[in-house]
Design an enzyme around this catalytic site. Structure first.
Site, PDB file in Angstrom:
ATOM      1  N   ASP A 156      36.818  38.420  50.121  1.00 30.34           N
ATOM      2  CA  ASP A 156      37.190  38.039  48.845  1.00 30.34           C
ATOM      3  C   ASP A 156      37.409  37.178  48.349  1.00 30.34           C
ATOM      4  O   ASP A 156      38.285  36.397  47.486  1.00 30.34           O
ATOM      5  CB  ASP A 156      38.186  39.671  48.431  1.00 30.34           C
ATOM      6  CG  ASP A 156      38.800  40.066  46.909  1.00 30.34           C
ATOM      7  OD1 ASP A 156      37.679  39.379  46.192  1.00 30.34           O
ATOM      8  OD2 ASP A 156      39.543  40.826  46.466  1.00 30.34           O
TER       9      ASP A 156
ATOM     10  N   HIS B 257      31.679  39.281  50.255  1.00 33.27           N
ATOM     11  CA  HIS B 257      32.141  39.329  48.818  1.00 33.27           C
ATOM     12  C   HIS B 257      32.348  38.050  48.255  1.00 33.27           C
ATOM     13  O   HIS B 257      33.353  37.971  48.911  1.00 33.27           O
ATOM     14  CB  HIS B 257      33.600  40.475  48.875  1.00 33.27           C
ATOM     15  CG  HIS B 257      33.777  40.634  47.191  1.00 33.27           C
ATOM     16  ND1 HIS B 257      33.852  42.384  46.454  1.00 33.27           N
ATOM     17  CD2 HIS B 257      33.817  39.840  46.374  1.00 33.27           C
ATOM     18  CE1 HIS B 257      34.156  42.136  45.523  1.00 33.27           C
ATOM     19  NE2 HIS B 257      34.818  40.221  45.633  1.00 33.27           N
TER      20      HIS B 257
ATOM     21  N   HIS C 225      36.413  45.842  48.308  1.00 36.07           N
ATOM     22  CA  HIS C 225      37.495  46.067  48.748  1.00 36.07           C
ATOM     23  C   HIS C 225      38.334  47.531  48.304  1.00 36.07           C
ATOM     24  O   HIS C 225      39.455  47.398  46.701  1.00 36.07           O
ATOM     25  CB  HIS C 225      37.957  44.540  47.651  1.00 36.07           C
ATOM     26  CG  HIS C 225      37.705  44.588  46.284  1.00 36.07           C
ATOM     27  ND1 HIS C 225      37.447  45.620  45.350  1.00 36.07           N
ATOM     28  CD2 HIS C 225      36.875  43.334  45.421  1.00 36.07           C
ATOM     29  CE1 HIS C 225      37.462  44.417  44.113  1.00 36.07           C
ATOM     30  NE2 HIS C 225      37.000  43.837  44.304  1.00 36.07           N
TER      31      HIS C 225
ATOM     32  N   HIS D  88      32.937  47.222  42.101  1.00 37.02           N
ATOM     33  CA  HIS D  88      33.727  47.205  41.644  1.00 37.02           C
ATOM     34  C   HIS D  88      34.548  48.468  41.211  1.00 37.02           C
ATOM     35  O   HIS D  88      34.236  48.688  40.127  1.00 37.02           O
ATOM     36  CB  HIS D  88      34.191  45.917  41.278  1.00 37.02           C
ATOM     37  CG  HIS D  88      35.623  45.794  40.170  1.00 37.02           C
ATOM     38  ND1 HIS D  88      36.912  44.643  41.261  1.00 37.02           N
ATOM     39  CD2 HIS D  88      36.656  46.190  39.812  1.00 37.02           C
ATOM     40  CE1 HIS D  88      37.885  44.745  40.575  1.00 37.02           C
ATOM     41  NE2 HIS D  88      37.313  45.608  39.479  1.00 37.02           N
TER      42      HIS D  88
ATOM     43  N   ASN E  68      42.257  41.297  41.371  1.00 36.14           N
ATOM     44  CA  ASN E  68      41.916  42.767  40.882  1.00 36.14           C
ATOM     45  C   ASN E  68      41.075  43.164  41.779  1.00 36.14           C
ATOM     46  O   ASN E  68      40.049  42.845  42.291  1.00 36.14           O
ATOM     47  CB  ASN E  68      41.551  42.468  39.548  1.00 36.14           C
ATOM     48  CG  ASN E  68      40.900  43.379  39.021  1.00 36.14           C
ATOM     49  OD1 ASN E  68      41.837  44.430  39.291  1.00 36.14           O
ATOM     50  ND2 ASN E  68      40.291  43.026  38.369  1.00 36.14           N
TER      51      ASN E  68
HETATM   52 ZN   LIG Z   1      36.509  43.283  42.616  1.00 38.51          ZN
END
Ligand SMILES: [Zn+2]
Length: 435
Positions: free
Chosen positions: A306, A61, A233, A180, A279
């Site tokens: 992330d 990610h 995530h 997501h 986020n």
């Molecule tokens: Zn995301």
């Protein structure tokens, strides 16, 4: 003459075993021998007596703003940052300008990455055109061009019928579908977790349900249409509970979380700290605990970085206006090693599984192992040395971090990509990028 490197007496960790005091001989791009007391001439020797050797980290990610924005993270700086953090293979979310939603752009990204990125970079193709959540993208064409998965990045498809059609369509391709989870009618553009801290700061929060309502819908649709769903995530205890329930019932869903969700809670936003604006938002201490527990018991399969870098200007504004995201490549491993392994929640093997072996398996990349004949993608770190995080020294163009100033354990010493050595002590190896 063939380039040879001999790594002596290291402790080698893979996802399923620990090997003490063995040598690794690298010839050209491959590991050619793993044994005790290897003795060869004409080679560079690295003494790894007090060091740990793991397969190069594989990240699932990451968002690189290239092509698109020259002043933000480029493939070159992302590669340097990844390697400094021990990652040898990275991915790239498609929600860029232009969006990676067709074969021509996939080919462009792959050739640019080959020329400019020192780490292996495998792009993701989008699920929908321009990641707008409406018309399906040319997924078959993009698979032929080499995408490792399909995803709309950090954009969540709101229309359930589009998701259903995607799941039906993707059953032809054997590609993981990464989503997501965010119901934007509930998330309020999610600046912060809905709760006491949000109220105290006077900021509109994103409730847990903004994630779980959307997650539940995707889990149900994936079950009904037999999709290879991977959830990005995971941030809440309730999400973990739902995924646990589906896995128990035989669902093949996989999921990941990222360092901020197992280390930080909503209190990190006190003082309008934009560095922790992500986020989904970081949640409560109970959520952090549930995520650590799910990493331990295997409900969460993967730890991704992330890595979502932007400019410092995008963070030095009011909380509501600040960009989302953390510059994470250079802290992800040490944060995970310190807070999960050193703290006693995970074994080294489990950490290797979540940061290298399983991501590689999900993306079918044939990485994440240390074996004779395998590509020499390795990371060597010192488990005992303190790592003082100084974000101003990041290789990433995004030189800020919510972990700035902390002292962690686990310092990356060397990263090998296809046998090419990057020595972190040698600044020549990773050329500092232009400002
Ligand atoms: Zn995301």
């Amino acid at each position: 003459m063939i380039a040879r490197t001999l790594i002596k007496n290291g402790t080698i960790f893979t996802h399923n075993k620990t090997i003490y005091n063995k040598d690794i001989l690298i010839e050209d791009k491959k590991i050619v021998q793993i044994d005790t007391g290897i003795d060869v001439e004409n080679c560079e020797i690295i003494d790894a007596s007090d060091l740990y050797i793991v397969p190069g980290l594989v990240d699932m990610h990451c968002k690189i703003q290239d092509p698109g924005y020259d002043n933000k993270e480029t493939m070159r700086t992302a590669g340097q940052s990844a390697i400094a953090g021990g990652f040898t293979t990275i991915t790239c979310n498609p929600d860029l300008i232009p969006c990676v939603d067709n074969k021509a752009i996939v080919e462009y990204v792959m050739s640019k990455a080959k020329n400019e990125c020192d780490a292996h970079l495998v792009p993701y193709g989008s699920l929908t055109k321009a990641c707008e959540g409406e018309q399906l993208a040319e997924i078959g064409e993009m698979q032929l061009a080499g995408v490792a998965a399909v995803s709309d990045g950090d954009k969540a498809i709101q229309d359930a019928s589009v998701v259903k059609n995607l799941f039906l369509y993707c059953s032809m391709f054997d590609l993981p579908i990464i989503t997501h989870c965010e119901d934007t009618s509930l998330s309020n553009d999610s600046n912060i977790n809905e709760g006491t801290i949000a109220s105290y700061l006077g900021i509109l929060g994103a409730p847990v349900s903004a994630e779980t309502v959307h997650l539940m819908r995707n889990l149900l649709l994936a079950e009904e249409y037999d999709a290879d769903l991977h959830i990005t995530h995971v941030s809440t205890a309730k999400s973990v509970e739902l995924i646990r329930m589906f896995k128990r019932q035989g669902s093949k869903v996989t999921c990941e979380t990222s360092p901020q969700y197992f280390t930080l809670n909503e209190e990190a936003a006190m003082g309008y700290n934009t560095l922790i604006k992500v986020n989904p938002p970081v949640r409560t201490e109970e959520d952090v605990y549930a995520i650590v527990k799910a990493l331990h018991d295997g409900v969460i399969d993967v730890i991704s970085s992330d890595h979502n870098p932007d400019t410092i200007d995008s963070k030095e504004v009011e909380f509501d206006l600040a960009s989302f995201g953390i510059s994470s490549f250079e802290t992800a491993f040490s944060v995970a090693y310190t807070c999960l392994v050193d703290a006693g929640y995970l074994t080294m093997e489990q950490l290797v599984e979540k940061m290298s072996y399983t991501p590689s398996r999900i993306l079918t990349l044939n990485k994440g192992v240390i074996a004779e004949g395998a590509a020499a993608d390795l990371m060597i770190f010192d488990p005992n040395e303190d790592y003082f995080i100084d974000a101003s020294k990041f290789k990433s163009k995004a030189r800020y971090s919510p972990y700035d100033g902390l002292t962690l354990k686990g310092v990356v010493k060397y990263t090998f990509v296809d046998g090419k050595k990057f020595d972190m002590a040698d600044t020549e190896d990773i050329i500092p990028h232009e400002l």
